[in-house]
Motif scaffolding. Structure first.
Motif, PDB file in Angstrom:
ATOM      1  N   TRP A 111      48.444  45.122  37.168  1.00  0.00           N
ATOM      2  CA  TRP A 111      47.644  44.055  36.563  1.00  0.00           C
ATOM      3  C   TRP A 111      47.871  42.696  37.238  1.00  0.00           C
ATOM      4  O   TRP A 111      47.359  41.682  36.756  1.00  0.00           O
ATOM      5  N   GLU A 114      44.958  40.363  37.568  1.00  0.00           N
ATOM      6  CA  GLU A 114      44.049  40.328  36.426  1.00  0.00           C
ATOM      7  C   GLU A 114      44.335  39.124  35.529  1.00  0.00           C
ATOM      8  O   GLU A 114      45.483  38.737  35.340  1.00  0.00           O
ATOM      9  N   THR A 124      42.409  44.877  43.107  1.00  0.00           N
ATOM     10  CA  THR A 124      43.277  46.024  42.854  1.00  0.00           C
ATOM     11  C   THR A 124      44.468  45.990  43.806  1.00  0.00           C
ATOM     12  O   THR A 124      44.298  45.760  45.005  1.00  0.00           O
ATOM     13  N   LYS A 135      43.945  50.839  35.489  1.00  0.00           N
ATOM     14  CA  LYS A 135      43.016  49.848  34.939  1.00  0.00           C
ATOM     15  C   LYS A 135      42.045  50.493  33.948  1.00  0.00           C
ATOM     16  O   LYS A 135      41.661  49.897  32.947  1.00  0.00           O
TER      17      LYS A 135
END
Length: 336
Positions: A111, A114, A124, A135
């Motif tokens: 993550w 993110e 990613t 995810k």
């Protein structure tokens, strides 16, 4: 979720999972441990046992396999990075629409890009989630990031030992301050794990990444404990060079790492004759957690065109030793 007693799920009954399960159960929470095979049988029969700085504790907890434990308020996923996706799948029955999910993993998490925007927002991390499975499995709005500073060893199924203080830093991956993170931090604190709630979680994350990067692969290459990696003249200068490479990468990604190199090495040496988790895995013939501890950091460095020559070398040596010990074919480069 209601205080003080929560329904806690622990997925993964290794050293960290056992430590968390025992401390949380001692604090009065309803703990369910996801396990398999012989480990599950042992926990059902004997419960869990942890020896830490407060003594030896034995607790009885609910234990079950995939699909046998109901939804929980919080689920801790305690696994090596390469095992996280299958563990998350197995833990699916514990994760409901309101469940908080707290992955306890080493290295750069899937993550990382993110929730905070920037030029790499939503990117990613190929080294740890190449097919996007994590995810897809774990809704980001329910993930609480965590950095665990817990050195524990699994002595037997359901039995763990730690000789150092237990400490964690948690926070939203969006860097927001939320009531749910504060409640979780307070609950962990009450169970004997010194816990800080951070609104810049990636800063302490890099501190842990650096600790892993400078110790884990080198411990496999040299067969050394933390005391020797950071304290022996023959190894400490290597750890220092690895530290310098990692600090540059952390800074390039905007992390504020408050770390004095000399104090860092002294603290590491002061941990004593502790084997890293990677060295323990190597000695047991298990896969090494190189993807998140080394490969992901190198991937992030390459986004800023930063070379990490020593990190790449030590990671390659650790990978070679692991493959050689396992009797795996050694990949030829084609060079003559």
């Amino acid at each position: 979720m209601t205080d003080p007693s929560w329904r806690i799920g622990i997925a993964g009954a290794g050293a960290i999972g056992t430590t968390l399960a025992v401390r949380l159960a001692l604090s009065g929470h309803a703990v369910g441990v996801l396990a398999r095979g012989g480990t599950l049988d042992v926990i059902r029969r004997n419960g869990l046992r942890l020896t830490d700085l407060d003594g030896t504790h034995e607790v009885r907890v609910e234990a079950g396999g995939p699909g046998e434990l109901g939804e929980r308020d919080v689920v801790f996923l305690c696994a090596k990075a390469q095992d996280l996706a299958p563990l998350a799948t197995a833990a699916g029955g514990m994760i409901g629409p309101d469940t908080l999910v707290v992955p306890i993993v080493n290295g750069i998490p899937w993550w990382y890009f993110e929730g905070v925007g920037g030029r790499n927002g939503g990117r990613t991390v190929q080294a740890v989630d190449p097919d996007g499975r994590l995810k897809a499995l774990l809704p980001l709005d329910r993930v609480i990031g965590a950095v665990a500073f817990i050195t524990a060893e699994r002595l037997a199924p359901g039995v763990a030992h730690t000789a150092n203080p237990l400490r964690m830093i948690i926070g939203e991956i969006t860097h927001d301050r939320t009531a749910r993170a504060e409640r979780l931090g307070a609950a962990l604190g009450r169970c004997g794990i010194a816990t800080q709630v951070s609104d810049r979680l990636r800063d302490p994350l890099w501190t842990k990444v650096i600790a892993n990067l400078t110790s884990n692969p080198l411990s496999v290459v040299a067969g050394a404990t933390l005391r020797d990696i950071y304290g022996a003249a023959e190894l400490s200068h290597i750890a220092r060079q690895l530290l310098d490479e990692a600090l540059l990468t952390a800074a390039a990604h905007g992390a504020r790492v408050e770390l004095d190199p000399a104090a860092f090495l002294a603290m590491g040496a002061g941990m004593g004759a502790v084997k890293t988790s990677m060295l323990q895995d190597f000695e047991k013939g298990l896969p090494l957690e190189l993807s998140s501890i080394c490969d992901a950091v190198i991937e992030l460095a390459e986004l800023h065109n930063l070379p990490m020559p020593l990190t790449k070398t030590i990671a390659s040596l650790a990978r070679f030793k692991s493959a050689q010990a396992a009797g795996q074919p050694i990949q030829e480069t084609g060079a003559r």
